[in-house]
Design an enzyme around this catalytic site. Structure first.
Site, short mmCIF file in Angstrom:
data_model
loop_
_atom_site.label_atom_id
_atom_site.label_comp_id
_atom_site.label_asym_id
_atom_site.label_seq_id
_atom_site.Cartn_x
_atom_site.Cartn_y
_atom_site.Cartn_z
N ASP A 107 0.77 -1.57 0.27
CA ASP A 107 -0.29 0.12 0.00
C ASP A 107 1.10 1.64 0.55
O ASP A 107 2.21 1.36 0.28
CB ASP A 107 -1.23 0.11 1.42
CG ASP A 107 -0.18 -0.02 2.69
OD1 ASP A 107 0.73 -0.70 2.96
OD2 ASP A 107 -0.59 0.81 3.39
N GLU A 108 0.25 2.13 -1.09
CA GLU A 108 0.54 3.48 -0.83
C GLU A 108 2.12 3.59 -0.82
O GLU A 108 3.31 4.96 -0.76
CB GLU A 108 0.43 3.51 1.17
CG GLU A 108 -0.41 3.93 1.70
CD GLU A 108 -1.37 4.99 3.46
OE1 GLU A 108 -2.02 5.33 3.20
OE2 GLU A 108 0.17 4.39 3.86
#
Length: 851
Positions: free
Chosen positions: A515-516
């Site tokens: 993620d991210e």
């Protein structure tokens, strides 16, 4: 000659004096106190906050005007120049900032204070918005930090929109009915079929326990727990009352039957897991008073229960990377997860701010990555983060699980039918591992071993790409173009697999994050450009995503381990109308990957992402931020800790979650304001095919604001019971009722039952069970009626105490039994069975109730 000798001695003395001044700080920093406060939460009529720190000198010498910086952590952004005109604010990296005095800052005389006022680019909601862990660094001693005597967050009475006051709480609590304890269901999570019959089964230490050989370990576990309740050893007897553990092959993998009569208790199951869950139901059927002190006799109501879970995957995600939790605290969590039939512990053990597990083949991962202190280059350890301060002594900032620790955790969990899934964050959120492998590179390169130095390197040393992650780091993404990245992944996987094998614990999956990852990573990486030249399928850095996870998946498949990750792992980056967009990635559909989906922030456009992925064929674990994040603040109030970027989450959000239609019960947006339901127009609903791909639920505790065992328990409990109810029990009638008014009526009935069960059965037990849990005790509701204060509580059965002299109520204060005269300041506070108190509701006759 004599004059020259005297001059030489004077010079030598002067040089020594300067040397001492250079080596030693000029002022004892432990004589400073620093406080933080809100000055104006609507600065210049904008959504900004004017805040201030006050530095107080308690020493007998003056604190100098220059020659120092104060470093601190914050999750917020600031205007560079202090409005007080006497300092500058600079971001170092991530959440680390500094205050530097300028020529307007004056020395602080003994007993006096100086104030730095500065602007935060967003308003303050609760006390976790304050700066964290400030410490002093002298210009002449730039590699060492000094903690102040004290850091104080001053109280604040906000007036922002959506503030939850005791009056608001009172009106929320009005719908809760007080139900007699005898009428309450005795087992939670709610069984599939539950019948309570007349009579009781009374257990003493003279009981005959008969078990099928399959259940010998569960029998031993049961006896250990029963002996603690009785305060004596079991004296097995062939006559008298019986407890029977019976194997019934027709029952499902996690199903059980519990049948209690006045003469016997029988638990039937086809597996050890099913039998274990039957034991947990027995434990919750034992009322709270038996857990406070050992009893010679235990009375359990006669029951007839047939039960099995709704979802096979019932998980808790625990972040120990941002802030560490001890092995004993993890075991304590596992113990309570077992009671409520949760079966998976997802351990987030690596991130930017910490690497928390020993990997014997790569000792630098913990030698560097498990420590936080004052550093600006991260060569030997990581910088202060989340208020961990300048030293290694902060237990939240520094710590890791040894191989032996982790094996003990695995064995403990396995004995309780809980699978531990490790998460190794890649390619983003990986600063701890990157810096650890940098240290390994430097060490081996200095020893002349260039090939060995490069073997596990996680970044291209010539990469000039510029980026900032969501958490503001500019150097936290692994370069997936490097061959050494996959050597690193394979080595970590091998060491983890060896630990699980030694522990005799299952390792069905490893979570590799995903993620991210911020924009602009890898764009100027020579390794990426070289890979692109030889791989025509890689046309941009976006294509590296599929290249990376394809290779990681191949590594895991060879070892019969499934790849798990956050939702981005199952998405393909593309464009729509010239803007960046994501679609379901068909590439990994047949790879049996598990996708944990957190992003359904209401109003941000991805409300239906989990349903899209499930409808598209991916196995999905719902980890929805709107309903299942333990670390979100309970509600909007200065005294409630936690983040709130995704939602405000009280226990009602866990209880009201409808897995197959979470749009239905969405009532407020991420700011706590009534929702505009038009935002669901055009969103994908979950198909019947998609329902087959929802494999379970996961509650997540991210730990940026969780710096102690007590705060961990405050944020998680009793919300965890709401999670367990939704993960285990079948859909309640209100979840499928189409008539809105009828659904609300049914929900209010079940909500009252649930809260009564918590207040009168579960929480009295948890106050003592396993040495007791520091669960959140709600603030009482208070309202002014006819010149008197009336109070209520969310959990019926809890005691409310009050004071009328301005002091905070304690366990000896007057018990609230009816309206209290509204004269002066009256304070109300709820207490658990052990006398621990919650937040105080304050009421002033000259004002409405405030926090």
């Amino acid at each position: 000659m004599r004059s020259l000798l005297i001059l030489s001695l004077v010079l030598l003395t002067t040089i020594k004096s300067f040397a001492l001044k250079a080596d030693e700080p000029r002022f004892n920093a432990s004589k400073l106190t620093i406080s933080w406060e809100v000055v104006d939460n609507n600065y210049q009529n904008k959504q900004m906050a004017l805040t201030a720190i006050t530095i107080t000198n308690t020493d007998k010498t003056a604190f100098p005007a220059t020659g120092w910086k104060i470093y601190f952590n914050s999750s917020r952004n600031f205007l560079v120049n202090a409005t007080s005109g006497n300092a500058k604010i600079e971001q170092v990296n991530g959440d680390l900032y500094s205050f530097t005095p300028n020529d307007k800052f004056t020395a602080i005389k003994p007993g006096e204070s100086a104030r730095i006022e500065y602007v935060c680019e967003s308003t303050v909601v609760n006390f976790t918005d304050a700066i964290e862990g400030p410490y002093l660094v002298w210009d002449t001693e730039p590699n060492k930090g000094y903690s102040p005597l004290d850091f104080i967050i001053k109280s604040y009475k906000p007036a922002y929109q959506g503030l939850i006051t005791p009056e608001v709480i009172y009106n929320q609590n009005k719908i809760i009915q007080d139900i007699p304890a005898k009428q309450l269901q005795k087992i939670i999570p709610t069984p599939l079929n539950y019948q309570e019959n007349s009579g009781n089964f009374v257990i003493t230490n003279a009981v005959n326990i008969v078990s099928d050989p399959l259940f010998e370990k569960e029998k031993a576990y049961f006896i250990t727990g029963l002996e603690k309740l009785l305060g004596s050893k079991i004296k097995s007897t062939a006559s008298g009352k019986k407890i029977i553990f019976k194997k019934v092959d027709s029952l499902g993998a996690e199903a059980y039957k519990l049948f209690i009569t006045p003469e016997a208790m029988t638990i039937s199951a086809s597996t050890t897991a099913g039998l274990f869950y039957g034991i947990q139901s027995f434990k919750t059927a034992v009322s709270g008073e038996y857990w406070a002190n050992p009893q010679a006799k235990i009375s359990v109501p006669c029951l007839n229960v047939t039960d099995e879970p709704r979802f096979p995957y019932r998980a808790v995600m625990l972040d120990v990377a941002r802030n560490f939790q001890s092995k004993q605290q993890v075991l304590k969590l596992i113990n309570l997860m077992a009671v409520y039939k949760l079966n998976t512990l997802h351990m987030h053990i690596t991130d930017d701010e910490g690497w928390r597990i020993e990997i014997p083949s790569l000792p630098e991962l913990t030698a560097v990555g498990s420590k936080r202190g004052h550093t600006l280059n991260s060569k030997g350890f990581l910088p202060a983060s989340h208020g961990s301060g300048p030293d290694f002594g902060n237990a939240a900032g520094t710590g890791f699980y040894t191989k032996a620790d982790y094996i003990e955790i695995l064995k403990y969990a396995t004995a309780r039918h809980i699978t531990v899934i490790p998460e190794i964050e890649t390619p983003g959120h990986a600063r701890a591992s990157i810096k650890a492998m940098d240290a390994r590179y430097d060490r081996l390169l200095a020893a002349g071993d260039k090939a060995g130095a490069s073997r596990y390197l996680l970044r291209d040393l010539n990469d000039k790409s510029e980026y900032r992650s969501v958490q503001y780091w500019n150097d936290n993404v692994i370069d997936v173009s490097l061959p050494s990245t996959y050597t690193y992944v394979e080595t970590v996987v091998n060491d983890l697999a060896a630990m699980y094998k030694e522990a005799g614990a299952p390792l069905p999956a490893i979570h590799f994050g995903g993620d991210e990852v911020p924009p602009h990573v890898w764009e100027k990486s020579p390794a990426y450009l070289a890979l692109k030249a030889t791989h025509p399928e890689i046309k941009s850095t976006g294509d590296l995503w599929y290249y990376f996870y394809g290779r990681v998946n191949d590594i895991l498949k060879k070892r019969n381990i499934k790849l798990a990750g956050w939702e981005e792992m199952a998405l393909r980056k593309t464009t729509l109308d010239g803007k960046s967009a994501y679609v379901v990635n068909p590439q990994f559909l047949n790879e049996n990957m598990q996708v944990d989906v957190w992003n359904n922030v209401l109003g941000d456009g991805q409300e239906d992402l989990a349903y899209k992925l499930a409808n598209g064929g991916y196995k999905v674990v719902l980890t929805c931020v709107t309903n299942l994040y333990f670390d979100m603040a309970n509600y909007k109030s200065f005294d409630e800790p936690g983040y709130y970027w995704g939602a405000y989450l009280g226990i009602d959000k866990f209880f009201s979650f409808i897995p197959y239609d979470y749009f239905k019960n969405a009532d407020v947006d991420k700011n706590g304001q009534p929702i505009n339901r038009s935002l669901f127009i055009g969103k994908q609903r979950l198909t019947d095919y998609g329902k087959e791909n929802i494999i379970g639920l996961q509650g997540a505790l991210w730990a940026e604001t969780v710096k102690s065992a007590e705060r961990m328990e405050y944020m998680m409990f009793p919300k965890l019971i709401g999670l367990a109810e939704r993960a285990w029990a079948k859909d309640p009638s209100w979840a499928t009722e189409r008539d809105t008014a009828k659904a609300r009526e049914l929900y209010n009935q079940d909500w009252s039952k649930f809260l009564n069960i918590l207040g009168k059965r579960e929480l009295p037990r948890l106050a003592y069970y396993n040495s007791g849990y520091s669960f959140r005790i709600p603030k009482p509701g208070v309202i002014l009626q006819d010149g008197k204060y009336v109070s209520n509580i969310q959990f019926p059965g809890m005691i409310i105490r009050y004071t009328t002299d301005g002091t905070e109520p304690n366990a000896n204060s007057k018990i609230y039994q009816g309206p209290v005269n509204a004269t002066g300041v009256v304070k109300f506070r709820a207490f658990d069975a052990k006398g621990h108190g919650g937040n105080v509701a304050e009421a002033d006759v000259n004002d409405k109730p405030v926090i």
